[in-house]
Every structure is written in C-alpha cells, then in structure tokens.
Enzyme design. Structure first.
Site, PDB file in Angstrom:
ATOM      1  N   ASP A  26      -1.453  -5.843  -5.966  1.00 17.66           N
ATOM      2  CA  ASP A  26      -0.026  -5.520  -5.549  1.00 17.66           C
ATOM      3  C   ASP A  26       0.499  -7.232  -5.362  1.00 17.66           C
ATOM      4  OD1 ASP A  26       1.992  -4.778  -4.267  1.00 17.66           O
ATOM      5  OD2 ASP A  26       1.098  -4.391  -2.208  1.00 17.66           O
ATOM      6  N   ASP A 120       5.614  -3.522  -9.169  1.00 16.53           N
ATOM      7  CA  ASP A 120       4.817  -4.861  -8.888  1.00 16.53           C
ATOM      8  C   ASP A 120       3.282  -4.510  -8.293  1.00 16.53           C
ATOM      9  OD1 ASP A 120       5.812  -3.370  -6.596  1.00 16.53           O
ATOM     10  OD2 ASP A 120       5.965  -5.062  -5.418  1.00 16.53           O
ATOM     11  N   GLU A 121       2.803  -3.344  -8.489  1.00 20.09           N
ATOM     12  CA  GLU A 121       1.503  -3.031  -8.376  1.00 20.09           C
ATOM     13  C   GLU A 121       1.013  -1.688  -9.409  1.00 20.09           C
ATOM     14  OE1 GLU A 121       0.943  -0.469  -4.579  1.00 20.09           O
ATOM     15  OE2 GLU A 121       3.107  -0.030  -4.360  1.00 20.09           O
TER      16      GLU A 121
END
Length: 372
Positions: A26, A120-121
């Site tokens: 993350d 983003d993860e």
C-alpha cells in the site's frame, strides 16, 4: 518480537502446512506524495488532492494534513475548517497512473500473481515466486526498497498467510513500514482487533455489530455461523472465518473490471434539463475514452443523480448488444436523464457508469470510478 524477526516463522509454517505467502503493498498517501515529490514547495506542508470549491471533496491527504484530521472523501470545506493552512492541488491521474505502472513492473519481477485493488495498492502471492526467494518478508523489503529507489516514494507492506491478514498488517506500521502476522499470531491478533478495523466491515456494518454487542474479533468469534448468516446474510460466513484468522480467497491476477464510471459534483444546484445535459456530456466523453482505449464494451448504462438534500437515485438500461460508439452511450444516457425530469429540487451530483461487459479481455480493477 519485531516484524523482521518473525519472518522465518511465517515461511516455515507456510512450507509445513501449505499455507500461502501473501504480501499486501500500500503506497503511503499516494496521490499527495506524488504531488509533494513533483513540487518541492509542497514538501512538509499539509496538502489535499482535490478541489477547494465549496462542494469539492478531498481525494487524498498528505500525512501533514492528516495530523489535523483531514481524510480522503471529506468535504473540502470541512477539511479547510480543520486545517486552515491546507493547500489544495488538482488531481493529475495521468501522473498517478504512470507511477502505478512503474510500481506494478516492480511487482512483476517477483510474481505474476498480482491483484490490483487500486492505483496504489495490490495483493501479491509469492508462495512460488519468480526469483525463488524462500522468505516473503525479504521480498516485501526488496519491493519497498526498489519502489523508493525508482520512484522516490514510500510504500508500506503487510506479510501474512492470507489476504485478510496481509491487508491489516500493511496498515500497522504506516507510513513506510512493514509488519508480519504469522500463522501462530493470526487468531490472537484478530481476537484483539476492533471490528471497525476489519477489511470488509464498513461503518454501517460495524454499527450494526456494535448494537449486537460485537466490538472485537473475539466478540465476532463467539458468534455461531447460523447467527452471523441470519444477521448479515451472505457476508456471514466471511465474518465467521476471518474472526478465526482464516481467509481462503486466492490472489486473482485475472480480476476483471465490473464497471467504468465518472461523476461530478456541481458548485451550484442544477434544475433545468439542458444544464444537466450539458454537464452530462463530459462525463460520457470520459467514460467512453477510457473504454475505447481499452476495447471495453458494455451493455448496461446507469445514471446516478444526487439531489441537494443528498437523496440519491439511479436509473439503468440494458440494451441487446454492446455499446459500440460514444453517441450510443450518449443516447442511452439521455433517455435515462429524461426519466428523472422534471425535478422539484436541485441536482448537486451527476454520474454515468457503463457495465455488463460480458466476454472481454482481463482488465485489472484499478479504479472503479473515474472522478472528475
């Protein structure tokens, strides 16, 4: 015992029981961190990605802003009240996607089993990894180091034997942290955890659980499967098993996008159909551009309308074959819009979504809504 000190225990347990080795990566305050990286004047200052207008919403907040209580999805006016020095910057999704591609290329050096959750993860299954590294924690450390070296950004990582625990672990030492939950730790860790921190338990469900006397994982574990099914329906078995630290969901590298949508909140309420139709057009263009670039074709169009009093309605239509042109999407959207009018109260938000893709090539579910 520290995170790194227990890594061997994770690997030995995984090898002896056939458990998976899962990493959840993350990025830290991703959008805001990219803006601070690219503009040195923003570094060390409270930054919000989003619009400062009265009805704007915070898309992301830097850690400096979070100290004041600013959070994503918070109305901009509330964020500014909490942090008068807050600096708003408009989102640059092209820049975020470019960085996301760099990050995913780093993931791909270790495993093809990558399940993106957003830009983003992502989850990574490194049980059988491409470099033959036996320790999942080592892989997580290598990924975090390379992300920093190549993007000048930081990432947090969680390592465990299933997706649920890896997701929780990645949030334990943020920002720029690493945390490991071993098979031996898992059940006890969950038992002490507030249900509000469970991934998959939203605020409304947490409130319902609270009314039932369920505040922690231990409280949840004390409930029978029949009770949880009665109270929470299809989600009952999921809650039953995660309360025991058990999650058999695989990392799905072929996860398909379910829908593509765009929405916008207006500075002033709209009452007449022509004004709304004018605001609908750029949303249609954005959705179609995304679909056309990726050869995605859907059959169901959904119009979302939120009124000034926050009442929200949707109207949908499914056609016989896939929508093949932007004007066809515009036509169906226009028909749905006509069903809403006349209105007796102003419209503050409008959205359009296309779904029901049918047979299509696999497309990671990176972002379920393309917000303007």
């Amino acid at each position: 015992m520290g995170a790194c000190g227990v890594s061997a225990a994770v690997e030995n347990a995984g090898q002896s029981t056939g458990r998976r080795k899962i990493i959840h990566i993350d990025m830290d305050a991703f959008y805001a961190s990219v803006e601070q990286r690219d503009n040195p004047e923003l570094r060390g200052k409270p930054v919000a990605v989003g619009s400062a207008r009265e009805r704007g919403v915070v898309a992301a907040a830097s850690y400096e802003a979070r100290k004041f209580g600013v959070r994503s999805a918070m109305p901009s006016i509330t964020a500014k009240r909490k942090c008068p020095e807050l600096i708003f910057v408009p989102p640059r999704f092209d820049a975020y996607r470019a960085v996301s591609q760099e990050i995913h290329a780093i993931f791909a050096e270790h495993t093809p089993l990558i399940e993106p959750l957003s830009l983003d993860e992502a989850y990574l299954d490194v049980t059988d990894n491409l470099q033959g590294i036996p320790v999942a924690t080592t892989i997580a450390e290598m990924i975090r180091a390379k992300i920093r070296a190549e993007t000048d950004l930081t990432a947090s990582a969680g390592v465990s034997y299933n997706k649920f625990l890896a997701k929780i672990a990645s949030g334990q030492n943020k920002p720029d942290g690493l945390f490991v939950i071993t098979p031996k730790m898992g059940p006890g860790f969950v038992e002490a955890l507030p249900v509000r921190k469970f991934h998959g338990v939203g605020p409304a469900t947490a409130d319902k659980m609270g009314r039932l006397g369920i505040e922690t994982g231990g409280d949840l574990r004390a409930q029978s499967l029949a009770f949880l099914q009665e109270k929470f329906g299809k989600s009952g078995p999921y809650y039953y098993w995660i309360a025991r630290g058990i999650d058999e969901r695989p990392v799905r590298a072929d996860r398909e996008r379910k829908s593509v949508g765009a929405e916008d909140t207006f500075a002033t309420d709209l009452f007449d159909v022509e004004s709304v139709r004018g605001e609908l057009r750029p949303l249609i263009e954005k959705v179609w551009r995304y679909c056309d670039e990726r050869s995605i074709r859907g059959r169901t169009v959904t119009l979302k309308v939120k009124f000034a009093d926050f009442q929200q309605i949707t109207r949908s239509r499914t056609i016989a074959g896939p929508i093949e042109a932007e004007e066809d999407l515009a036509t169906v959207s226009g028909v749905l819009l006509d069903q809403v009018f006349p209105v007796t109260k102003g419209i503050r938000l409008l959205g359009v979504t296309i779904s029901n893709f049918g047979e299509m090539r696999s497309e990671p579910d990176r972002q379920m809504s393309l917000t303007i």
